[in-house]
Write a protein that holds these residues in place. Structure first.
Motif, mmCIF file in Angstrom:
data_model
loop_
_atom_site.group_PDB
_atom_site.id
_atom_site.type_symbol
_atom_site.label_atom_id
_atom_site.label_comp_id
_atom_site.label_asym_id
_atom_site.label_seq_id
_atom_site.Cartn_x
_atom_site.Cartn_y
_atom_site.Cartn_z
ATOM 1 N N VAL A 371 -4.893 9.765 10.420
ATOM 2 C CA VAL A 371 -4.398 10.555 9.291
ATOM 3 C C VAL A 371 -3.243 11.450 9.737
ATOM 4 C CG1 VAL A 371 -5.000 12.370 7.632
ATOM 5 C CG2 VAL A 371 -6.570 10.453 8.011
ATOM 6 N N ALA A 374 -0.264 9.211 9.890
ATOM 7 C CA ALA A 374 0.225 8.813 8.564
ATOM 8 C C ALA A 374 0.990 9.955 7.901
ATOM 9 C CB ALA A 374 -0.942 8.374 7.680
ATOM 10 N N LYS A 375 0.485 11.163 8.050
ATOM 11 C CA LYS A 375 1.182 12.302 7.457
ATOM 12 C C LYS A 375 2.533 12.536 8.118
ATOM 13 C CE LYS A 375 -2.584 14.883 5.481
ATOM 14 N NZ LYS A 375 -3.190 16.181 5.238
ATOM 15 N N ALA A 376 2.578 12.336 9.425
ATOM 16 C CA ALA A 376 3.813 12.609 10.157
ATOM 17 C C ALA A 376 4.823 11.482 10.001
ATOM 18 C CB ALA A 376 3.504 12.836 11.634
ATOM 19 N N GLU A 377 4.403 10.250 10.268
ATOM 20 C CA GLU A 377 5.347 9.131 10.358
ATOM 21 C C GLU A 377 5.394 8.269 9.111
ATOM 22 O OE1 GLU A 377 7.416 8.178 13.036
ATOM 23 O OE2 GLU A 377 7.002 10.179 13.813
ATOM 24 N N GLY A 378 4.452 8.457 8.202
ATOM 25 C CA GLY A 378 4.480 7.695 6.952
ATOM 26 C C GLY A 378 3.588 6.470 6.954
ATOM 27 N N ILE A 380 0.525 4.150 7.328
ATOM 28 C CA ILE A 380 -0.937 4.312 7.411
ATOM 29 C C ILE A 380 -1.468 3.258 8.375
ATOM 30 C CG2 ILE A 380 -3.099 4.204 6.127
ATOM 31 C CD1 ILE A 380 -1.612 5.242 3.693
ATOM 32 N N TYR A 423 -10.745 4.750 5.047
ATOM 33 C CA TYR A 423 -10.183 6.097 4.902
ATOM 34 C C TYR A 423 -10.980 6.887 3.860
ATOM 35 C CZ TYR A 423 -6.189 5.302 7.946
ATOM 36 O OH TYR A 423 -5.412 5.077 9.037
ATOM 37 N N GLU A 424 -11.351 6.198 2.771
ATOM 38 C CA GLU A 424 -12.147 6.870 1.749
ATOM 39 C C GLU A 424 -13.449 7.382 2.373
ATOM 40 O OE1 GLU A 424 -12.709 5.142 -2.216
ATOM 41 O OE2 GLU A 424 -13.000 7.279 -2.585
ATOM 42 N N PHE A 427 -12.673 10.440 4.523
ATOM 43 C CA PHE A 427 -12.420 11.658 3.739
ATOM 44 C C PHE A 427 -13.704 12.183 3.093
ATOM 45 C CE2 PHE A 427 -7.880 10.063 3.381
ATOM 46 C CZ PHE A 427 -7.361 11.064 4.195
ATOM 47 N N ILE B 76 13.448 6.054 8.440
ATOM 48 C CA ILE B 76 12.060 5.682 8.744
ATOM 49 C C ILE B 76 11.832 4.210 8.392
ATOM 50 C CG2 ILE B 76 9.653 6.069 8.038
ATOM 51 C CD1 ILE B 76 10.225 9.046 8.001
ATOM 52 N N PRO B 107 7.102 2.963 3.861
ATOM 53 C CA PRO B 107 5.698 3.342 4.039
ATOM 54 C C PRO B 107 4.884 3.232 2.752
ATOM 55 C CG PRO B 107 7.101 4.889 5.192
ATOM 56 C CD PRO B 107 8.014 3.994 4.388
ATOM 57 N N PHE B 146 4.419 10.839 -0.302
ATOM 58 C CA PHE B 146 4.967 10.640 1.042
ATOM 59 C C PHE B 146 6.170 11.572 1.274
ATOM 60 C CE2 PHE B 146 8.462 7.883 2.917
ATOM 61 C CZ PHE B 146 8.152 8.114 4.249
ATOM 62 N N GLN B 149 5.153 15.364 1.367
ATOM 63 C CA GLN B 149 4.465 15.635 2.624
ATOM 64 C C GLN B 149 5.482 15.993 3.722
ATOM 65 O OE1 GLN B 149 1.290 15.692 3.795
ATOM 66 N NE2 GLN B 149 1.928 15.810 5.929
ATOM 67 N N HIS B 150 6.583 15.261 3.747
ATOM 68 C CA HIS B 150 7.602 15.513 4.772
ATOM 69 C C HIS B 150 8.271 16.859 4.637
ATOM 70 C CE1 HIS B 150 8.263 12.392 7.677
ATOM 71 N NE2 HIS B 150 7.807 11.533 6.787
ATOM 72 N N TYR B 169 -7.513 2.692 -4.160
ATOM 73 C CA TYR B 169 -6.819 2.742 -2.871
ATOM 74 C C TYR B 169 -5.421 3.330 -2.989
ATOM 75 C CZ TYR B 169 -10.758 -0.079 -1.425
ATOM 76 O OH TYR B 169 -12.029 -0.524 -1.165
ATOM 77 N N LEU B 172 -6.072 6.940 -2.907
ATOM 78 C CA LEU B 172 -6.408 7.321 -1.538
ATOM 79 C C LEU B 172 -5.165 7.403 -0.665
ATOM 80 C CD1 LEU B 172 -9.007 8.003 -0.380
ATOM 81 C CD2 LEU B 172 -9.592 5.595 -0.423
ATOM 82 N N THR B 176 -4.066 10.585 1.382
ATOM 83 C CA THR B 176 -3.786 10.538 2.815
ATOM 84 C C THR B 176 -2.493 11.295 3.127
ATOM 85 O OG1 THR B 176 -4.885 8.392 2.938
ATOM 86 C CG2 THR B 176 -3.481 8.981 4.797
ATOM 87 N N TRP B 177 -1.546 11.226 2.191
ATOM 88 C CA TRP B 177 -0.299 11.972 2.366
ATOM 89 C C TRP B 177 -0.373 13.374 1.778
ATOM 90 C CZ3 TRP B 177 2.263 6.830 0.782
ATOM 91 C CH2 TRP B 177 2.522 6.058 1.922
#
Lengths: 454, 454
Positions: A371, A374-378, A380, A423-424, A427, B76, B107, B146, B149-150, B169, B172, B176-177
């Motif tokens: 996670v 995914a948040k940083a680089e996009g 998943i 992931y669900e 979380f 990216i 992404p 996405f 988030q950045h 999904y 989700l 995740t983002w």
């Protein structure tokens, strides 16, 4: 502007696979016949695999040419990009430079087509009409379906029942590419029927699915079997990943101090690390190569090095491997691709000789890492890939503490688009740690009657 | 060896977006205030959008510079590859040369981040803390999550209830983002409550979700609203797709006779086609640009050109557009991204002036096309993208019949990894044709009281 991705043209795609055994001082021990305990020859594999793949399984040549037809199909998604993970570095506030090779751009979403394409190609060359295989998480089954579709070969996938039921979209992906997918155990095979006789509600296992796929291939002269990891020729095909990465690191004007990959049977890890290990073995470099395995299936970090079967029911030759015992039943973690009791022969020898390292991670740590990534680089990541990320984060933090600017490269072997349920569950706090006790391992190993290695 | 992919380096990424209105002889008509029916100025949009985006909405400059920070984040996943579809050509046995631009490598899996990133960027520049938006199929909501988030912006997505329930999904992925996702209608807004008062089990609609997102943004000074298509600035951002494609077609030593893209609100189509249309408008080329829309929502092929609201409940300015009427309710096809009653202002003017073409396809034809493509080329397309593939197949067959070697380019705007349920429904013969009757359209249009255009 900084460069995020290092991209090769199709013309720069490697023309050979790299066979690391040619560079190893201690060669892997031979596989043994389970009855005679004598080394088996290539001919023992002929009922299951086409001759060209058997030759690759035992070749001592260092470079194996990639056929033009295979390179042409690789070009559907290869060369894959190599990224500098600037955003992850920022989040970790580390002096380490982090790079990743992204194999999720393949149509099947992982590195598996790297071997599915040549395996289907060589089968086609030898007139094979149908290929059977097993699949757990579904990555390998998808890749082989995609490859067979291209060559007009029928593909029959035995998918572990629990996965078949819980991952309908992976099954559908295989169907879209024209494959037949069975929920294993089936009643089409002796192996399947014997299991169902004992337990009509059996959830299946990779071991059972392998038995079904092998039985089917062995009983039909036009049908062969394909495996997605462990074997030498599979590892060989994956080395295109690392060879591209070597070129791309050169483009970046950098070279890794540490290379990390997830570890299931070994092909993912071998793929990215062997071309860097070559620099250690032949040019005196000191690149650390770390295999990241699940704490719930820790064959490299807590298994023993001895002869064992490659499958659960004992149909294969005996292989010299790090193993938890072929009856070991890993916990049902979401990284289904890493739930295998043993390690491929070549990787096992390298670990025995301390030429590579291994580390294990609990699944909660891996999802946390996934996670964060995914948040940083996009992107998943697949749960398998998150194991490598967990190791990378440890190393990046170590670099911060020591103040050293390490260069770390890892294999982001696949995306998690078909793993969102995991992931669900994460979380929703439904996932638990799956540590294996020393008793569990001792118990599984105590049942082994296979030969020990001095 | 033939080249399958034409790949640009990050350094070759375009530095400007292209504003086609600067090249058009007949400029689009102005939006009108629904009360006064007078043209509205940019200031009317200030409560909803940051000033820089409003400037882009009305600019007459031909080239708008892409900020370095945006290009850096584009990197990216951009530049995206342009493929020659050799395998599809082979299956269709056509003399046509088929190329596709693949936007599914982002992404979020579609072209939507091309505008989500700059929209989030300009909002951040102006100190915005939170962005609200609506999403149907989920592609746009994912992209904005996405992007936010950045930049550390809160993202609040109103997701149409039926999608929220059927596409867990996608939700989700947004979680995740870091985005908050609401099942719309909610009871957080006046608009949502009024709907729930009438029908506590309302399945929601894009129109309702837009109303909720706009209401939320308008009622908080730190919150703005973002839209994923239709508006001029959104189309502008997407032109990076076509500009890359022009360069890549030159790399391939080719130039399209026909450019095809799916059509929802217009940004997908504009993105790939406008840079080629520029060659028609400025250099006398004759490239046919075809918008592929669903037969169930045929605003371009069967709608009228008149002023209408951009949303269902009538909160927006009046826009001069091809429309089926803002109360038109499209059938629940799986290509949720194309279920919009109207067409963006610029695209509508181009169609009015016969500078572009449009064609509609039934969803069964689209899924058939999508499966054919997946088997041939490997990539499983999003249902939206399959509309373009259906047009391409028609043109490729036409080329075969006429014996002409046409060059066709289309936008493969996204992968179908989060749409596998729709493939399952297709394989299970659960999908039906959704043709709209002339009566349905006449009925919807008869309710319009908005100004006609001479």
């Amino acid at each position: 502007m900084k460069t995020r991705k290092f991209v090769l043209s199709e013309k720069e795609m490697p023309e050979h696979w790299y066979n690391i055994t040619a560079s190893m001082t201690n060669k892997p021990l031979p596989p043994l016949h389970p009855g005679t305990l004598q080394p088996i020859g290539p001919e023992a594999l002929a009922p299951l695999f086409p001759m060209e793949l058997i030759k690759q399984e035992v070749t001592s040549e260092k470079w194996v040419e990639i056929p033009d037809e295979v390179r042409d199909l690789y070009a559907i998604w290869r060369p894959t990009p190599l990224y500098r993970a600037y955003e992850l570095e920022k989040v970790l506030d580390t002096p380490a430079k982090i790079y990743y090779k992204y194999e999720g751009v393949s149509p099947a979403g992982s590195h598996k087509p790297n071997t599915a394409i040549p395996q289907a190609y060589y089968n086609k060359q030898e007139g094979v009409k149908r290929i059977t295989t097993e699949t757990g998480a579904g990555q390998w089954g998808s890749a082989l379906s995609f490859a067979c579709q291209h060559f007009g070969i029928e593909c029959e996938v035995y998918m572990v029942k629990v996965s078949y039921d819980s991952k309908p979209y992976r099954k559908l992906m295989m169907n879209t590419w024209g494959a037949k997918v069975h929920s294993s155990p089936t009643n089409h095979t002796q192996a399947g029927r014997s299991i169902l006789d004992m337990d009509p509600n059996s959830p299946g296992s990779l071991g059972i699915a392998i038995s079904e796929a092998i039985e089917r291939a062995a009983s039909d002269e036009h049908t062969k079997y394909a495996l997605g990891s462990v074997l030498n020729h599979v590892l060989l095909h994956q080395t295109i990943v690392g060879q591209e990465a070597v070129k791309q690191m050169e483009m970046a004007g950098d070279m890794p101090d540490i290379v990390v990959a997830p570890f299931g049977g070994g092909s993912n890890f071998a793929g990215i690390s062997f071309p860097f290990l070559r620099l250690n073995l032949e040019e005196g470099k000191h690149i650390r190569c770390i295999a990241a395995e699940p704490a719930s299936c820790p064959k490299l970090t807590r298994g023993v090095f001895r002869y064992d079967f490659g499958d659960t029911v004992g149909m294969t030759p005996l292989l010299p491997m790090y193993t938890l015992g072929h009856n070991f039943v890993p916990a049902p973690i979401h990284a289904g691709g890493l739930r295998y009791h043993g390690a491929g022969v070549i990787v096992s020898q390298l670990l025995k000789d301390k030429l590579i390292e291994a580390r294990s991670h609990d699944q909660l740590e891996c999802f946390q890492a996934g996670v964060l990534f995914a948040k940083a680089e996009g992107i998943i990541p697949a749960p398998e890939a998150s194991h490598a990320i967990a190791t990378v984060i440890q190393e990046a933090i170590a670099a911060k503490i020591s103040g050293e600017s390490k260069t770390i490269l890892f294999n982001l072997c696949g995306h998690g688009h078909f793993d969102m349920q995991s992931y669900e569950d994460y979380f929703a706090n439904k996932l638990v740690k799956h540590e294996v006790t020393a008793e569990d391992i001792a118990d599984s190993l105590s049942k082994l009657t296979t030969p020990e290695i001095a």
